[in-house]
Every structure is written in C-alpha cells, then in structure tokens.
Design an enzyme around this catalytic site. Structure first.
Site, PDB file in Angstrom:
ATOM      1  N   THR A  14      42.204  34.020  55.520  1.00  0.00           N
ATOM      2  CA  THR A  14      41.956  35.175  56.050  1.00  0.00           C
ATOM      3  C   THR A  14      41.391  36.114  54.928  1.00  0.00           C
ATOM      4  OG1 THR A  14      44.175  35.866  55.793  1.00  0.00           O
ATOM      5  CG2 THR A  14      43.510  34.823  58.019  1.00  0.00           C
ATOM      6  N   GLY A  15      41.512  35.624  53.700  1.00  0.00           N
ATOM      7  CA  GLY A  15      41.150  36.331  52.647  1.00  0.00           C
ATOM      8  C   GLY A  15      39.668  36.468  52.426  1.00  0.00           C
ATOM      9  N   ARG A  43      50.013  33.733  54.972  1.00  0.00           N
ATOM     10  CA  ARG A  43      51.394  34.123  55.073  1.00  0.00           C
ATOM     11  C   ARG A  43      51.636  34.701  56.592  1.00  0.00           C
ATOM     12  NH1 ARG A  43      53.242  38.878  53.087  1.00  0.00           N
ATOM     13  NH2 ARG A  43      51.215  39.309  52.070  1.00  0.00           N
ATOM     14  N   LYS A 130      39.341  38.217  34.447  1.00  0.00           N
ATOM     15  CA  LYS A 130      40.754  38.487  33.899  1.00  0.00           C
ATOM     16  C   LYS A 130      41.086  37.730  32.860  1.00  0.00           C
ATOM     17  CE  LYS A 130      45.026  38.816  35.404  1.00  0.00           C
ATOM     18  NZ  LYS A 130      46.060  39.245  36.448  1.00  0.00           N
ATOM     19  N   TYR A 166      46.703  33.529  35.801  1.00  0.00           N
ATOM     20  CA  TYR A 166      45.485  32.570  35.757  1.00  0.00           C
ATOM     21  C   TYR A 166      45.734  31.322  34.893  1.00  0.00           C
ATOM     22  CZ  TYR A 166      42.765  36.369  38.132  1.00  0.00           C
ATOM     23  OH  TYR A 166      42.267  37.143  38.945  1.00  0.00           O
TER      24      TYR A 166
END
Length: 384
Positions: A14-15, A43, A130, A166
């Site tokens: 759903t992201g 989740r 990042k 990461y």
C-alpha cells in the site's frame, strides 16, 4: 514441461512503490512470464483507495513480530518465488532504525525459507540516496550538510562512516547468497500515489498547496536548491526496475540507482505545481524564509474540514505528510543527482519525464480522492 507462473510477495504493497509494483506485475506482458500471481502484504488492512484487484490475495501481518510473520507467511512459503521489499519503519534514531528494519526483513526471510518446499529465488530491497548522503533525518544530527559523497552519486562509492539501516539491509540479503539472489534499488525522491507514505514528497507538497491558500503560495527552501539540479523517480519506473532486476541475470546480486533519467530545479517544479493547483507562482525570497513544519503543525483541523466537505478518503494530515522530511531536501547544499550509467550498461533503460510524472500523479491523487479536485482548488482561490 509446464511453465510455472512466478509468484511475488510485495511487502509494503500500500506504499508509494508497492502499488505501482503490484500493478506492473499483473500486466499480461510483465517480464518473467506475467501476469504474475501477487500476494500483497501490509501492516494494516487495505484502505478504501487501494484497488484490491491488483493483488490475488492481501495479507495483513506485523513483520516486527516473528510469530505473527511466521503464522501469516508459512502457508504461502511453498509458492513465493520473489520477495519485493518496499517497506520500512522510521523511528528517527538511526540505531533504532537499523534494529527494527533488519528484524522485519529477517523475520520475513525466515518465514519464506524455513520450509523444505520453499521456492524463493530472489529478493529485491528498496533503499535510497541516504546511502550516499548520511543520516539527513536523524534527530541526533543537527547539521543538514553532512560529509557525504560528491554528486553525481554512483553505486561503487564506499559506505559512509555513519550508522545507516540501508547498509544493514544490504548486508542481510547478501548473506543469503548464493542460496538466494538479490538486488538493491537506491531510489531517489519517489513520486507516486499513496496515503500510507508519509515521506511522499508529492503528497506533502500537495497537502500544502491544495487547501485554500493565499493566491500566491511560496515554497520554503534555499537559493541553492531553488536554482541547482535535483532528480526524482516515477514509482512506475522504479517498479519496472525492481521486476527487471528480479528476472534478469545482469541484475542479480547488484545495487542500482534509480532516477527518471532527467533533472530539475525546485523552481521549475514549483512552477509546475503552481499551474497544477492553480495558485500564483512566487519567486523564492530568502529574506522571507518561513518554517514549513511550524506553519503546518496546526493545520490538521483544516485538513479534516477539507476531507469532510469534499468527500475525500478519511486521512489525517499527520499520517499522510511528514513536513519534517521535506525540509532537508529543500535545503540541500549540493546537487542531489544520481548516475544511471550502471543500470543502462546492465540493460535497464526505463525513464520518465519528471514534469509529466508530476502532472500524472497529481491526477491520480485526485482520482483516488486523496486530495481535492482541480475544480475545488481553482474555485477556492477565486480563479473561476
């Protein structure tokens, strides 16, 4: 021998990337022998705006909880051939981020590989730039300008001497080779549609520009980012790269940057958004700098009124837009640009026009009833 349909588990479906990934996998001519069978996982249960037709089954589980993960994923462990990891938890402190995100991925990998009938062959993991910049969102780091790598960022740059979840995820999937192959996707600023991605830059800027503001809406930031180059990635191209790496030999056991292939300035993006939302374009005035986080901290009630009045999906401003996340991006003291040479050399040629992407995804946000329609914004600002 009968062809076996590949089976995907998209964790974080759903992201901002997950939805595009599920839709890509269900295309009849998707690489790998599509349409794939797709298990979508998150989740929380699927929201109303999520099109359930894009997955064959939706699984709700808490990846932090190893017992819940094992219970929910064991029944499909003999089916899933590819795991697409496009989720994360952001706790602020990077050491905490490392612990929780590593535990989540490990729990899912354990659940999918602990059975003798496991078919899992490949894992894709989504990270970001990042990797090259350092912990720009870590509250323990008060300086936005870190001693990161000089752009353009490329994949063989060494790791920085900062904790970074990461790096932990990359090490975890690499530790499963050669039993499993893997690919790492270092996405730049992602543009797409989801109300469950609080760091979705387009959603953040849309919630700022879409409510009835003054006729002219200024964009906060620095003169440097206003005038220098940055890049984005359309969620559809990012999904395409995930699938390509998962089924292509040259994509295995590698890390890849992912951008649209073009660059922009925030001045040009703000001009496009001003047109899209029908508000006046304002040049940057550093003498009139304001704190976007402070400005929006009390706008939750205003957003609630907009949601109710215009029949939007029931969302809370603090859940769909993290203004703290966008501020460092608008104040970078370097050009946020990643090289796509490695991807092209390995055979991935996906690309998109960033300005067309912005217009497309704003349209999708409206279509999904996550932000007000054009007609509403225009009327609110007295243009029509």
């Amino acid at each position: 021998m009968e062809h076996q349909v590949p089976v995907a588990l998209v964790v974080g479906v759903t992201g901002i990337t997950g939805l595009s990934l599920a839709q890509a996998l269900k295309q009849p001519h998707c690489l790998g022998g599509g349409p794939w069978k797709v298990y979508g996982a998150a989740r929380r249960p699927p929201p109303n705006w999520f099109p359930l037709s894009t997955v064959d089954n939706f699984i709700t589980f808490n990846a932090v909880n190893s017992t819940d993960t094992l219970g929910k994923l064991s029944p499909i462990a003999g089916e899933v051939t590819h795991l697409f990891w496009v989720t994360f938890q952001f706790l602020g402190d990077e050491e905490a981020n490392i612990a929780v995100n590593k535990a989540m991925l490990q729990n899912v990998l354990t659940a999918l590989t602990s059975t003798p009938s496991s078919r899992l062959t490949h894992v894709t993991v989504q990270t970001g730039t990042k990797h090259y910049m350092g912990p720009i969102h870590d509250p323990g780091n008060k300086s936005i300008v870190l001693n990161g790598h000089a752009p353009p960022f490329h994949e063989d740059m060494p790791r920085l001497p900062y904790p970074n979840f990461y790096y932990a995820l990359e090490d975890l999937v690499a530790s499963h080779a050669p039993s499993l192959s893997y690919s790492v996707h270092r996405a730049t600023i992602i543009i797409g549609a989801s109300a469950r991605s609080a760091m979705n830059a387009l959603m953040i800027l849309s919630t700022y520009a879409a409510p009835p503001p003054p006729v002219a809406v200024p964009l906060p930031g620095s003169r440097y980012t206003w005038e220098h180059f940055c890049d984005m990635i359309d969620a559809r191209v990012l999904a395409e790269q995930h699938v390509w790496a998962a089924v292509t030999e040259r994509g295995k056991n590698q890390a890849f940057n992912c951008t649209n292939g073009d660059v922009f300035t925030w001045k040009s993006v703000w001009r496009v958004l001003s047109e899209v939302f029908d508000v006046g374009f304002v040049e940057l005035d550093e003498s009139d700098e304001f704190d976007l986080v402070e400005l929006m901290c009390d706008k939750g009630a205003v957003w609630d009124e907009i949601v109710e009045k215009h029949g939007l999906e029931k969302t809370k401003l603090e859940e769909i837009a993290c203004f703290e996340a966008i501020m460092p991006v608008l104040r970078f003291g370097f050009q946020h640009v990643s090289s796509m040479s490695k991807s092209r050399e390995c055979g991935f040629f996906g690309h998109a026009d960033t300005f067309k992407s912005i217009r497309f995804w704003v349209g999708k946000l409206r279509e999904m009833k996550l932000i007000p329609s054009y007609e509403y914004v225009a009327k609110a600002n007295g243009y029509h």
